[in-house]
Design a protein around this motif. Structure first.
Motif, PDB file in Angstrom:
ATOM      1  N   SER A  47      42.110  37.698  47.151  1.00  0.00           N
ATOM      2  CA  SER A  47      41.487  37.953  45.851  1.00  0.00           C
ATOM      3  C   SER A  47      42.490  38.545  44.882  1.00  0.00           C
ATOM      4  O   SER A  47      42.353  38.418  43.663  1.00  0.00           O
ATOM      5  CB  SER A  47      40.296  38.912  46.008  1.00  0.00           C
ATOM      6  N   GLY A  48      43.526  39.175  45.418  1.00  0.00           N
ATOM      7  CA  GLY A  48      44.577  39.753  44.586  1.00  0.00           C
ATOM      8  C   GLY A  48      45.337  38.731  43.776  1.00  0.00           C
ATOM      9  O   GLY A  48      46.086  39.098  42.858  1.00  0.00           O
ATOM     10  N   ALA A  49      45.170  37.440  44.077  1.00  0.00           N
ATOM     11  CA  ALA A  49      45.776  36.399  43.246  1.00  0.00           C
ATOM     12  C   ALA A  49      45.191  36.395  41.839  1.00  0.00           C
ATOM     13  O   ALA A  49      45.755  35.790  40.926  1.00  0.00           O
ATOM     14  CB  ALA A  49      45.593  35.027  43.891  1.00  0.00           C
ATOM     15  N   HIS A  50      44.080  37.081  41.653  1.00  0.00           N
ATOM     16  CA  HIS A  50      43.517  37.246  40.311  1.00  0.00           C
ATOM     17  C   HIS A  50      44.286  38.284  39.504  1.00  0.00           C
ATOM     18  O   HIS A  50      43.834  38.720  38.451  1.00  0.00           O
ATOM     19  CB  HIS A  50      42.036  37.628  40.391  1.00  0.00           C
ATOM     20  N   THR A  51      45.435  38.658  39.989  1.00  0.00           N
ATOM     21  CA  THR A  51      46.315  39.532  39.213  1.00  0.00           C
ATOM     22  C   THR A  51      46.973  38.786  38.070  1.00  0.00           C
ATOM     23  O   THR A  51      47.598  39.398  37.208  1.00  0.00           O
ATOM     24  CB  THR A  51      47.409  40.136  40.119  1.00  0.00           C
ATOM     25  N   PHE A  52      46.841  37.440  38.066  1.00  0.00           N
ATOM     26  CA  PHE A  52      47.291  36.665  36.906  1.00  0.00           C
ATOM     27  C   PHE A  52      46.346  35.482  36.703  1.00  0.00           C
ATOM     28  O   PHE A  52      45.494  35.207  37.535  1.00  0.00           O
ATOM     29  CB  PHE A  52      48.752  36.234  37.006  1.00  0.00           C
ATOM     30  N   GLY A  53      46.468  34.829  35.558  1.00  0.00           N
ATOM     31  CA  GLY A  53      45.588  33.719  35.229  1.00  0.00           C
ATOM     32  C   GLY A  53      44.531  34.094  34.212  1.00  0.00           C
ATOM     33  O   GLY A  53      44.435  35.248  33.773  1.00  0.00           O
ATOM     34  N   ARG A  54      43.729  33.096  33.838  1.00  0.00           N
ATOM     35  CA  ARG A  54      42.679  33.293  32.831  1.00  0.00           C
ATOM     36  C   ARG A  54      41.384  32.639  33.279  1.00  0.00           C
ATOM     37  O   ARG A  54      41.368  31.824  34.193  1.00  0.00           O
ATOM     38  CB  ARG A  54      43.113  32.708  31.480  1.00  0.00           C
ATOM     39  N   SER A  55      40.298  32.996  32.599  1.00  0.00           N
ATOM     40  CA  SER A  55      38.988  32.431  32.915  1.00  0.00           C
ATOM     41  C   SER A  55      38.207  32.134  31.646  1.00  0.00           C
ATOM     42  O   SER A  55      38.356  32.829  30.633  1.00  0.00           O
ATOM     43  CB  SER A  55      38.182  33.410  33.773  1.00  0.00           C
ATOM     44  N   HIS A  56      37.362  31.106  31.714  1.00  0.00           N
ATOM     45  CA  HIS A  56      36.416  30.835  30.633  1.00  0.00           C
ATOM     46  C   HIS A  56      35.296  31.877  30.665  1.00  0.00           C
ATOM     47  O   HIS A  56      34.876  32.343  31.736  1.00  0.00           O
ATOM     48  CB  HIS A  56      35.814  29.447  30.781  1.00  0.00           C
ATOM     49  N   CYS A  57      34.782  32.194  29.517  1.00  0.00           N
ATOM     50  CA  CYS A  57      33.688  33.167  29.407  1.00  0.00           C
ATOM     51  C   CYS A  57      32.467  32.765  30.226  1.00  0.00           C
ATOM     52  O   CYS A  57      31.739  33.619  30.736  1.00  0.00           O
ATOM     53  CB  CYS A  57      33.274  33.320  27.944  1.00  0.00           C
ATOM     54  N   SER A  58      32.240  31.472  30.356  1.00  0.00           N
ATOM     55  CA  SER A  58      31.040  30.989  31.033  1.00  0.00           C
ATOM     56  C   SER A  58      30.940  31.482  32.477  1.00  0.00           C
ATOM     57  O   SER A  58      29.843  31.552  33.037  1.00  0.00           O
ATOM     58  CB  SER A  58      31.014  29.460  31.022  1.00  0.00           C
TER      59      SER A  58
END
Length: 355
Positions: free
Chosen positions: A193-204
């Motif tokens: 889950s620590g891979a969410h230390t970078f990247g982006r997401s849509h608001c949805s």
């Protein structure tokens, strides 16, 4: 790039132990698999990934995600790369992937360069694994020798992609169940889950947390109030849901341990992120605290978990094929060929993995 080239050259043909983990597995993967047949493979992958990042700083996170979304469906077999055809129903249009998968063009560029250097040798599944490692390394994250020798699938499975990829609204129990189904434990869950230390997401994918969490008509109470106000500005109520925001509000393009510090401050973007720290009495809390306080501990664990994940459901030996183009099975691989391959497998080997 010179230093990366030297690393690839010096380490290619060495069978060695890293972090206490021998680089071989039941799947017979080995970092030196292409040492004789494609000795410049790692350098080619690193060079293409680095060049792509010069115009697209998001590509590192996208390539890591692509590897995840491949392995978590029917194993690390490059099924996610297959386009729609008369016989293939692509995973790319599954709900977790539709309009969000990125990096397919970069993978194709790598494959083109690799085919020129060593035709019909390197699988697209191995290219995905190498691109994920390169992306982590170039983002100031850990470096590891990627076990290699995967082969490419002859099939895709959109149904499994829809059903089994962990969703951003999962509870901790749902997350654990999804990871256990793939042979991954709680430490792997928190680590990957620590891979969410970078990247982006849509608001949805998280807007429900801002306005109507669990149909309460109120925001998710675990959200930091200051962070909530920032997210509301980016993601207005009844908006299109297509606006983008950073997964890590502090260092969005760097692979570091700030993801875990964010969770402790109520700044996990997805519910599935914040669940790791905010679920009462959860055994994941101590792991979050450990990684938040110790970057080396996180990095060491990430290397181990990525190698472990990279072994899920791999095809080796004479199973699958080495695709000439990553988006299509080879022309010789007809429907009849698929049935022949399936008939050679035991019931366990022929079953698709789920997560």
């Amino acid at each position: 790039m010179v230093s990366v080239h030297l690393i690839a050259k010096v380490l290619c043909c060495v069978v060695f132990v890293f972090g206490g983990l021998l680089f071989s597995s039941d799947a017979q993967l080995d970092p030196s698999f292409y040492c004789k047949t494609c000795p410049n493979l790692q350098f080619i992958v690193h060079k293409v990934v680095w060049k792509a990042s010069l115009t697209d700083p998001r590509i590192f996170a996208s390539l890591v995600r692509l590897h995840f979304h491949d392995c978590f469906v029917q194993g690390c077999d490059a099924s996610v790369l297959l386009n729609n055809t008369d016989t293939i129903v692509s995973e790319q249009q599954a709900f977790p992937n539709n309009n969000s998968l990125r990096g397919l063009d970069v993978v194709n560029k790598i494959k083109t360069r690799v085919e020129k250097a060593c035709p019909d040798v390197v699988s697209c599944a191995d290219i995905l694994a190498l691109a994920a490692e390169a992306s982590t390394f170039f983002s100031h994250g850990p470096y590891w020798k990627v076990p290699l020798g995967r082969r490419d699938s002859l099939t895709a499975n959109r149904t499994l992609a829809n059903q089994n990829l962990p969703a951003p609204f999962f509870t901790l129990d749902q997350l654990k169940a999804a990871f256990v189904a793939q042979g991954l434990n709680t430490t792997d869950l928190v680590t990957l889950s620590g891979a969410h230390t970078f990247g982006r997401s849509h608001c949805s994918l998280f807007v429900n947390r801002l306005y109507n969490f669990n149909n309460t008509g109120k925001p998710d109470p675990t959200l930091n109030t200051t962070y909530l106000k920032k997210l509301i500005k980016i993601c207005p109520q009844n908006g299109t849901g297509t606006n983008l925001t950073n997964l890590d509000p502090t260092t969005p393009n760097k692979f570091d341990k700030n993801y875990y510090s964010n969770l402790k401050g109520g700044k996990g973007l997805f519910q599935s992120d914040q669940e790791l720290f905010s679920t009462p009495n959860a055994d994941t809390i101590s792991i979050v605290n450990k990684f938040s306080n110790n970057k080396d501990a996180f990095f060491d664990s990430f290397k181990v978990s990525m190698i472990k994940m990279g072994n899920i459901g791999v095809l080796t030996g004479d199973k699958g094929e080495i695709r000439k183009q990553c988006n299509f099975i080879n022309k010789k691989s007809t429907k009849l060929d698929v049935n022949i391959v399936a008939s050679k497998e035991s019931p366990e080997e022929g079953m698709v993995s789920s997560i």
